[in-house]
Design a protein around this motif. Structure first.
Motif, short mmCIF file in Angstrom:
data_model
loop_
_atom_site.label_atom_id
_atom_site.label_comp_id
_atom_site.label_asym_id
_atom_site.label_seq_id
_atom_site.Cartn_x
_atom_site.Cartn_y
_atom_site.Cartn_z
N ALA A 317 15.79 44.00 -21.89
CA ALA A 317 16.03 45.14 -22.78
C ALA A 317 16.99 46.15 -22.16
CB ALA A 317 14.71 45.81 -23.12
N TRP A 318 16.83 46.42 -20.84
CA TRP A 318 17.69 47.44 -20.24
C TRP A 318 19.16 47.01 -20.24
CZ3 TRP A 318 21.13 47.70 -16.16
CH2 TRP A 318 21.13 46.65 -15.25
N SER A 325 25.20 51.06 -25.26
CA SER A 325 25.23 52.52 -25.22
C SER A 325 26.31 53.09 -24.31
CB SER A 325 23.87 53.06 -24.77
OG SER A 325 23.55 52.60 -23.47
N GLU A 326 27.17 52.24 -23.73
CA GLU A 326 28.26 52.78 -22.93
C GLU A 326 29.16 53.64 -23.82
OE1 GLU A 326 29.74 50.62 -19.26
OE2 GLU A 326 29.67 49.00 -20.73
N LEU A 345 34.50 54.39 -35.50
CA LEU A 345 34.32 53.67 -34.24
C LEU A 345 33.57 52.37 -34.46
CD1 LEU A 345 33.33 56.52 -31.74
CD2 LEU A 345 35.42 55.15 -31.66
N ARG A 346 33.86 51.40 -33.65
CA ARG A 346 33.08 50.17 -33.63
C ARG A 346 31.62 50.50 -33.32
NH1 ARG A 346 35.16 45.34 -31.99
NH2 ARG A 346 33.46 45.21 -30.47
N ALA A 347 30.74 49.57 -33.68
CA ALA A 347 29.31 49.80 -33.44
C ALA A 347 28.95 49.63 -31.98
CB ALA A 347 28.48 48.85 -34.30
N VAL A 348 29.69 48.77 -31.25
CA VAL A 348 29.39 48.55 -29.83
C VAL A 348 30.70 48.55 -29.05
CG1 VAL A 348 27.34 47.18 -30.39
CG2 VAL A 348 29.51 46.02 -29.94
N VAL A 555 16.41 50.33 -28.54
CA VAL A 555 16.65 51.76 -28.36
C VAL A 555 15.82 52.26 -27.20
CG1 VAL A 555 17.22 52.15 -30.78
CG2 VAL A 555 14.85 52.42 -30.02
N ASN A 556 16.18 53.43 -26.70
CA ASN A 556 15.39 54.03 -25.63
C ASN A 556 14.39 55.02 -26.21
OD1 ASN A 556 17.02 56.16 -26.38
ND2 ASN A 556 17.89 56.49 -24.34
#
Length: 601
Positions: A317-318, A325-326, A345-348, A555-556
């Protein structure tokens, strides 16, 4: 009286021990050609070199799956909350409870020494024919390659086993004593293999060879520098990394304005690209009759173990969350949909799109469809229903054939016979290792320059104050010191840039940084969550209709919602089972200890 008879078959040495009083048993076998009769010229020695390189085809040289789950970068399954327990004992690397009778430990040892045996044959043959050789340039090139490989295999053994105390094999076995050597000190092993690598460094060409997959000066410099880095000798590592970085034959692939899409860095079409320093060449067109488990098959199982149900390594997960999330640089047009700066923006981020499959990545084609989440490739995301446990959040992408097939099963050779090359060293890794050396001597700005070159290639927000890319890129404005910048290397940039590459790269980094146990403990105390992911299907979408994939998006704590499901922690057991002073190195294999009475730990 006892007589020892030795025979070499396909690179393996077989020892037959006979007891007899009849000296006639030592007569030459008329059906056997010894090495002095075979190795006659540079064509013969080149064939021997090919066999020495072929040892790298063995999956046990790198044990990628096992080393990924042994570190913090791999989850040994595509189900949760516990991985499948299979008969091959690979799962014990995740549990951190492997013993010296583990088959992967034994095979890693054996594969490396097989490579050493083959290179010693070549080295000794080259020495025998030296006086009759007319092409000394070719002779030197072959000798440099052979010594590179012998040094490389010893380096891998030194990195993996017994705190570096392993057997030095500097010649092919001749006497009984050769078969029952004791281990040498870590210092003596370092001195031995560095001498080989130094010879290679001084005699290999700086240019890339026509015969792909062969060693170069840059490869020798990278391995030499890495060996010093691993021992904390940063000042000695730095000149070797500097030599690679200054070599104009190498450049980062996919930088802005280059015309190359960084997302395609690991596509088959871009193997041996501008930043490739050393990679193992696989080719499905060569000897396709070899079975899936033949150690010298010119195909590999890395695509299969990247996604299969119970024999794989998937992203924890991490890792999935860190990639997605960068922070993307909004000033880089490549981060916007369609490459148009006025679009959303792109999603990732681009690095995530190149390295892993994420459900949110709806803009990167894979397996013949616009987004991997809609591919019928055998990749299972999320949960089967709203209340079930999640399965996989991200698959490592580097060895998947997303650019070639509609599914891995569409491979005409079979899902377990991929032709994707294995990546050992790239230029971006050298940038990050050199940045670490610079940090250690207080050159923070110089280190930031190198790290930011890598981040700029991916369109990520850069670290520190505006510098090389001022006016065209976004910087985070943080004032970094040695500690905070090393934390970026240890926990962000090095693992995310070099995931699933090289020889035990992540585990060795964690060990030499002294954070193996503390990192497992920190991860075991961190909870991630999964959210449902709703999107319009990218394949024949129903206008206005959304599809829900349950518990797919990681998600965190800060981004969880009322329907978020906590992910069963992947590091509770590793954190509990990892024993400092015991699990930093692999033990000497039980087969070797049982065979050799002179081995001591």
């Amino acid at each position: 009286m006892k007589k020892y008879i030795y025979k070499c078959i396909s690179g393996f040495l077989i020892l037959g021990l006979l007891s007899s009083c009849n000296p006639d048993l030592t007569e030459n076998n008329p059906n056997y050609t010894d090495s002095s009769q075979f190795w006659k010229n540079l064509n013969d020695t080149n064939s021997g070199l090919t066999a020495a390189y072929a040892t790298l085809l063995s999956p046990y040289i790198f044990n990628l799956r096992e080393e990924m789950v042994r570190s913090d970068m791999g989850w040994y399954s595509n189900v949760r909350p516990v991985p499948f327990l299979t008969g091959d004992l690979a799962y014990t690397f995740w549990f951190q409870n492997y013993t010296n009778n583990n088959q992967f430990i034994d095979r890693h040892w054996a594969a490396c020494y097989r490579g050493i045996f083959r290179t010693n044959q070549v080295i000794e043959a080259l020495e025998r024919i030296k006086s009759t050789t007319t092409d000394m340039d070719k002779w030197t090139y072959q000798m440099a390659q052979a010594r590179f490989l012998r040094g490389l295999y010893h380096f891998y053994l030194h990195t993996s086993f017994n705190k570096g105390k392993i057997i030095i094999e500097d010649h092919t076995p001749v006497t009984p004593d050769d078969f029952f050597k004791s281990v040498s000190s870590s210092e003596d092993v370092l001195k031995f293999f560095r001498a080989d690598l130094q010879y290679a460094y001084e005699n290999l060409p700086a240019t890339k060879p026509a015969e792909k997959g062969r060693a170069t000066k840059a490869a020798a410099a990278t391995v030499l520098g890495t060996s010093y880095l691993y021992e904390g000798e940063h000042a000695l590592a730095e000149p070797y990394f500097a030599n690679v970085i200054s070599n104009t034959n190498y450049s980062l692939f996919g930088t802005a304005g280059s015309g190359k899409d960084p997302i395609t860095l690991f596509y088959t079409a871009n193997e041996f690209n501008s930043e490739s320093i050393f990679e193992v060449n696989f080719d499905g067109a060569f000897r396709p009759e070899l079975g899936n488990f033949d150690e010298e098959s010119t195909t590999n199982r890395l695509a299969f173990v990247s996604f299969s149900q119970n024999l794989c390594f998937t992203a924890p997960a991490w890792v999935a969350y860190s990639y997605k999330s960068e922070p993307m640089d909004a000033l880089d047009a490549r981060n916007h949909v369609g490459g148009v700066i006025t679009n959303p923006l792109r999603a990732v981020p681009l690095r995530a799109s190149a390295m892993v499959t994420l459900p949110e990545d709806l803009h990167t084609p894979a397996y013949g469809v616009p987004a991997v989440i809609d591919a019928s490739a055998g990749l299972t995301f999320g949960a089967v229903n709203a209340t079930a446990q999640p399965r996989v959040f991200a698959y490592y992408k580097k060895y998947l054939n997303v650019d070639l097939f509609t599914a891995e099963s569409a491979n005409p050779l079979g899902a377990q016979k991929s032709s994707k090359n294995f990546i050992v060293h790239r230029l971006s890794e050298v940038y990050l290792m050199q940045a670490e050396c610079l940090i250690k001597r207080g050159a923070i700005n110089e280190a930031l320059t190198l790290i930011n070159k890598v981040r700029a290639r991916w369109g990520l927000v850069l670290y520190g104050s505006p510098a090389e890319f001022a006016g065209t890129r976004t910087y985070d404005g943080v004032v970094y010191n040695a500690t905070t910048l090393m934390n970026k290397i240890m926990y962000v940039d090095k693992p995310l840039e070099t995931s699933a590459e090289g020889h035990a790269t992540r585990f060795t980094d964690l060990r030499r940084w002294g954070i193996l146990k503390s990192n497992f403990v920190a991860l075991s105390a961190t909870t991630y969550y999964t959210n449902d992911f709703k999107y319009a299907k990218t394949v024949n979408p129903n206008i206005g209709t959304q599809v829900t994939r349950f518990k797919t998006s990681v998600v965190n704590e800060a981004n969880k919602v009322s329907t978020s499901l906590p992910i069963p922690n992947e590091f509770t057991i590793p954190a509990q089972n990892f024993v400092e002073g015991t699990h930093e190195y692999l033990p000497l294999p039980s087969n070797e200890v049982g065979r050799n009475p002179n081995l001591s730990k």
